[in-house]
Design an enzyme around this catalytic site. Structure first.
Site, PDB file in Angstrom:
ATOM      1  N   ASN A  60       0.827  -1.203   0.000  1.00 24.41           N
ATOM      2  CA  ASN A  60       0.000   0.000   0.000  1.00 24.41           C
ATOM      3  C   ASN A  60       0.864   1.257   0.000  1.00 24.41           C
ATOM      4  O   ASN A  60       1.951   1.276   0.575  1.00 24.41           O
ATOM      5  CB  ASN A  60      -0.923   0.023   1.219  1.00 24.41           C
ATOM      6  CG  ASN A  60      -2.036  -0.997   1.114  1.00 24.41           C
ATOM      7  OD1 ASN A  60      -2.281  -1.541   0.045  1.00 24.41           O
ATOM      8  ND2 ASN A  60      -2.701  -1.267   2.224  1.00 24.41           N
ATOM      9  N   ASN A 167      -2.358   7.288 -25.318  1.00 22.37           N
ATOM     10  CA  ASN A 167      -2.678   8.652 -25.730  1.00 22.37           C
ATOM     11  C   ASN A 167      -1.849   9.694 -24.992  1.00 22.37           C
ATOM     12  O   ASN A 167      -1.506  10.740 -25.549  1.00 22.37           O
ATOM     13  CB  ASN A 167      -4.165   8.928 -25.492  1.00 22.37           C
ATOM     14  CG  ASN A 167      -4.543  10.366 -25.785  1.00 22.37           C
ATOM     15  OD1 ASN A 167      -4.564  10.787 -26.938  1.00 22.37           O
ATOM     16  ND2 ASN A 167      -4.832  11.150 -24.748  1.00 22.37           N
ATOM     17  N   ILE A 218      -7.811  14.989 -31.366  1.00 26.91           N
ATOM     18  CA  ILE A 218      -6.658  14.112 -31.570  1.00 26.91           C
ATOM     19  C   ILE A 218      -5.353  14.797 -31.191  1.00 26.91           C
ATOM     20  O   ILE A 218      -4.523  14.233 -30.472  1.00 26.91           O
ATOM     21  CB  ILE A 218      -6.593  13.634 -33.039  1.00 26.91           C
ATOM     22  CG1 ILE A 218      -7.755  12.694 -33.351  1.00 26.91           C
ATOM     23  CG2 ILE A 218      -5.253  12.948 -33.334  1.00 26.91           C
ATOM     24  CD1 ILE A 218      -7.856  12.303 -34.813  1.00 26.91           C
ATOM     25  N   ASN A 221      -4.455  18.434 -26.163  1.00 28.16           N
ATOM     26  CA  ASN A 221      -4.461  17.681 -24.909  1.00 28.16           C
ATOM     27  C   ASN A 221      -5.871  17.414 -24.413  1.00 28.16           C
ATOM     28  O   ASN A 221      -6.752  18.287 -24.501  1.00 28.16           O
ATOM     29  CB  ASN A 221      -3.717  18.446 -23.817  1.00 28.16           C
ATOM     30  CG  ASN A 221      -2.238  18.600 -24.101  1.00 28.16           C
ATOM     31  OD1 ASN A 221      -1.738  18.101 -25.101  1.00 28.16           O
ATOM     32  ND2 ASN A 221      -1.542  19.299 -23.221  1.00 28.16           N
ATOM     33  N   ASP A 257      -7.450   2.904 -24.284  1.00 29.76           N
ATOM     34  CA  ASP A 257      -8.121   4.101 -23.796  1.00 29.76           C
ATOM     35  C   ASP A 257      -8.100   5.195 -24.861  1.00 29.76           C
ATOM     36  O   ASP A 257      -7.138   5.342 -25.612  1.00 29.76           O
ATOM     37  CB  ASP A 257      -7.405   4.584 -22.532  1.00 29.76           C
ATOM     38  CG  ASP A 257      -8.085   5.759 -21.871  1.00 29.76           C
ATOM     39  OD1 ASP A 257      -9.264   5.630 -21.509  1.00 29.76           O
ATOM     40  OD2 ASP A 257      -7.435   6.810 -21.718  1.00 29.76           O
ATOM     41  N   HIS A 261      -9.085   9.943 -29.542  1.00 35.58           N
ATOM     42  CA  HIS A 261      -8.166  11.066 -29.370  1.00 35.58           C
ATOM     43  C   HIS A 261      -6.743  10.755 -29.829  1.00 35.58           C
ATOM     44  O   HIS A 261      -5.800  11.437 -29.441  1.00 35.58           O
ATOM     45  CB  HIS A 261      -8.192  11.512 -27.911  1.00 35.58           C
ATOM     46  CG  HIS A 261      -9.558  11.900 -27.456  1.00 35.58           C
ATOM     47  ND1 HIS A 261     -10.190  13.045 -27.889  1.00 35.58           N
ATOM     48  CD2 HIS A 261     -10.451  11.266 -26.645  1.00 35.58           C
ATOM     49  CE1 HIS A 261     -11.394  13.117 -27.350  1.00 35.58           C
ATOM     50  NE2 HIS A 261     -11.574  12.051 -26.596  1.00 35.58           N
ATOM     51  N   GLU A 285     -11.900   2.530 -26.548  1.00 35.32           N
ATOM     52  CA  GLU A 285     -12.916   3.387 -25.926  1.00 35.32           C
ATOM     53  C   GLU A 285     -13.134   4.622 -26.792  1.00 35.32           C
ATOM     54  O   GLU A 285     -12.235   5.440 -26.961  1.00 35.32           O
ATOM     55  CB  GLU A 285     -12.472   3.812 -24.528  1.00 35.32           C
ATOM     56  CG  GLU A 285     -13.454   4.758 -23.841  1.00 35.32           C
ATOM     57  CD  GLU A 285     -12.798   5.973 -23.195  1.00 35.32           C
ATOM     58  OE1 GLU A 285     -13.505   6.692 -22.468  1.00 35.32           O
ATOM     59  OE2 GLU A 285     -11.600   6.216 -23.434  1.00 35.32           O
TER      60      GLU A 285
END
Length: 710
Positions: A60, A167, A218, A221, A257, A261, A285
């Site tokens: 942890n 990305n 794309i 940011n 992900d 983009h 996605e």
């Protein structure tokens, strides 16, 4: 003796029809955990790793990164891979019928705590703020822990999908290098660079996107995330080598992900590199809002070599069952339109909620959750269930929808709906591969039928929690007989009787009721249900799944050209792609006895290994309504077919009008010819002069800049 035998036979047949099965069906090879290119027979369980189970307290975080009380919702809570291992071993996941898990991005994330007055700080608990794609997040575990997770999952017939986010790296500021970790990227511990003073061009520096256009999303940011420049040769090779680290660990799938983009051309070539190395099912996605249909989304699903999360499905299910803002007619329309738009509908990943949406359950009756789950589990596509949905967890928006797992109660109705329906994807090919036909409908009731050969599943849902409906005039492909509800009355379903003409004896579908009736049959004729990968090259092996192939090798035809058989059994055939002219092919199968299957369409055979090249054309002035496209002499550029030309090209961010640009996946080491065209509706204007020529690099990326020829 003969009378006794006849009586036994009649009794056996009666029992067969009551239960809806003609014979015990053994596990088929197409459903095996080793089949990593086909998830149509699987049920995915999505886990936010940090929020599931803390199985090893020694890893942890310490200090401000960690909240042991699980109340500061943007800090680490301690969930890890050992916790997932524990829930596999204790039977919670296998008992629910889960056959694949999708876990948070496993890579090393930043250690900074960003200021957040509401939650006392914001951390990388979610896994999307990478700093080193070749190392593990130590708070999830070590490489040894990850390998243990893979091995444990496989031992329990569970596939492992990782989230992967090429990305971006992490939050950064163009003007403040001390903000967070400045988006810094490491290569197995060696610093490559950060967002400020980015002299090597590893990142895009065009500001934040306002989501006003596909191009804007794309190359600018996402929020404050340092946007990686995949066209940079170092970043391109880094990301391709990074995913191989995880493929070598034995992962079975990838969820990419933010595919909306990143440049389509780079992602297609990235996918080709995966398929050339170790093919696994990959889905991206691409967020769509309520009732949103995006031609770029459809094109991506059909042409990129990967599948997508099915947001059209999800948003409509939420409208119909959760929010009551649409009717069953809207649900049926979505099923029909998506089947028409997406070439590989059974690869689309369906879901009712996830980590970026309000949780489906929002209080009150739990029946809408159970209905939505039943619909998703019996519909086309690959169902993905978000952790805690089976425990009726609530929470609107990030981070409230990402709370610590509240319970592992195996007695909830939702858990048991999943438990009863998930196995159908492996036992009844109508669920995994079948077509969908609406059989009876009104605003509240949807009765639909899945069918694959002689295999049938009939599903009835009444979303109205206070009104019953008399069902008359219902017909089905189920053979004559009496069928019990697969759910065993869990959602108040009852048996139905079917006559020899397919008519169903009228019955009452009670308020809120869901029932599933099925018939499973062995197949004597070949029927293809799935082919993967859907993008390939000569010499690569693809997998064909279905029923009725027989046990003796036959032929697989790519158009009219036969491939080389690698392996063959009744439900799965592996075949090497023959050397044919690159392009789209319809695949069919011929058994050793000469029976021919259906065709499985639009399998894309590439010219060769792919490289992403940025095509730039200067001085291409247009009039209102005109856009510039690219075409050329290879299949990847449409083979001079203007209907298959690449575009519309961009002209706002990296370059500005009248310069146009587009990142395109083309065959490596190939000398290609190309031209630009202007399209305005059906009007085509060709560029003048001779064809442009360009020799594509054998590796890395490329850029070619030319002037528009009058």
């Amino acid at each position: 003796m003969k009378k006794t035998f006849k009586l036994i036979l009649v009794l056996m047949l009666s029992l067969t029809l009551v239960f809806g099965l003609t014979a015990p069906i053994q596990a088929a090879s197409d459903t095996a955990v080793s089949n990593v290119v086909n998830y149509s027979t699987d049920v995915i369980y999505q886990i936010v790793t940090d929020r599931f189970v803390d199985g090893n307290t020694s890893n942890n975080p310490t200090g401000d990164l960690y909240d042991p009380t699980h109340t500061s919702l943007k800090k680490y809570f301690g969930g890890d891979w050992q916790g997932i291992i524990n829930k596999i071993n204790d039977g919670y996941l296998t008992g629910m019928g889960v056959t694949a898990i999708w876990i948070s991005q496993p890579v090393e994330n930043i250690y900074a705590v960003l200021p957040d007055s509401t939650f006392g700080g914001s951390t990388s608990y979610h896994g999307y703020w990478a700093r080193d794609f070749k190392r593990t997040n130590p708070y999830f575990g070590s490489f040894t822990d990850f390998q243990n997770l893979i091995n444990t999952a496989h031992a329990h017939n569970i596939k492992v999908i990782i989230d992967f986010a090429p990305n971006h790296t992490s939050p950064a500021s163009e003007t403040d290098p001390t903000y967070a970790e400045n988006g810094r990227l490491y290569d197995n511990g060696t610093l490559l660079g950060g967002y400020t003073n980015d002299t090597n061009g590893y990142f895009h520096h065009y500001g934040g996107t306002d989501f006003s256009s596909y191009e804007d999303g794309i190359y600018r940011n996402l929020f404050d995330l340092a946007d990686l420049n995949q066209q940079n040769s170092t970043i391109d090779s880094y990301l391709k080598s990074a995913i191989k680290v995880w493929l070598d660990m034995g992962i079975d799938g990838i969820r990419l992900d933010a595919v909306k983009h990143m440049p389509f051309g780079w992602q297609k070539n990235f996918m080709d590199s995966i398929l050339s190395y170790r093919p696994v099912f990959t889905f991206g996605e691409w967020f769509l809002g309520t009732n949103e249909i995006d031609v770029n989304n459809t094109y991506f699903a059909n042409e990129s070599g990967m599948s997508l999360l099915d947001f059209r499905f999800s948003q409509k299910v939420r409208q119909v069952f959760r929010d009551n803002t649409d009717t069953m007619y809207g649900l049926d329309s979505m099923i029909q339109s998506t089947a028409s738009d997406y070439n590989f509908i059974n690869d689309m990943v369906t879901f009712i909620d996830n980590h970026d949406m309000d949780r489906f359950y929002n209080g009150g009756s739990t029946r809408p959750v159970e209905q939505a789950l039943a619909f998703t589990l019996t519909s086309r596509g690959v169902p993905a269930i978000y952790y805690g949905t089976e425990q009726y967890m609530t929470g609107n928006g990030d981070p409230y929808n990402r709370a610590m797992m509240t319970s592992f109660n195996t007695s909830t109705t939702a858990y048991n709906v999943i438990k009863k329906l998930a196995p159908l994807r492996k036992s009844n090919p109508a669920i995994a591969y079948g077509t969908t036909q609406q059989r009876w409908i009104n605003n509240d009731v949807y009765i639909y039928e899945r069918k694959f050969g002689n295999n049938v599943a009939l599903v009835a849902i009444n979303r109205n929690l206070s009104t019953s409906y008399n069902i008359t005039g219902l017909y089905t492909a189920l053979p004559a007989g009496t069928y019990t509800d697969v759910l065993g009355g869990l959602l108040n379903g009852n048996s139905i009787s079917v006559a020899s003409d397919g008519s169903v004896t009228p019955f009452t579908l009670s308020a809120g009721e869901v029932a599933v009736w099925q018939y499973v049959s062995s197949s004597n004729s070949p029927l293809i249900g799935h082919v993967g990968p859907t993008m390939t090259k000569a010499g690569q092996t693809i997998t064909i799944d279905g029923r009725g192939f027989g046990t003796t090798s036959g032929q697989v035809l790519f158009g009219s050209t036969a491939g080389t058989i690698v392996s063959w059994d009744d439900t799965e055939v592996k075949v090497k792609v023959p050397s044919v002219t690159p392009g789209k092919y319809n695949i069919s199968l011929k058994t050793s006895s000469g029976a021919t299957s259906n065709t499985y369409n639009n399998i894309n055979i590439l010219t060769g290994n792919q490289i992403c090249v940025r095509f730039v054309v200067n001085n291409a002035s247009t009039v209102y309504g005109e856009n510039v496209y690219l075409t050329g002499n290879v299949a990847e550029l449409g083979n001079w077919d203007t209907s298959k030309a690449i575009g519309p090209m961009f002209n706002q961010v990296v370059y500005q009008y009248p310069t146009w640009y587009y990142d395109v996946s083309v065959p490596a080491g190939t000398t290609i010819q190309f031209k630009f065209i202007k399209k305005n509706g059906n009007t085509i204007t060709w560029e003048g002069g001779s064809n442009h020529t360009y020799t594509v690099p054998s590796s890395s990326t490329g850029t070619v800049i030319v002037n528009w020829q009058q």
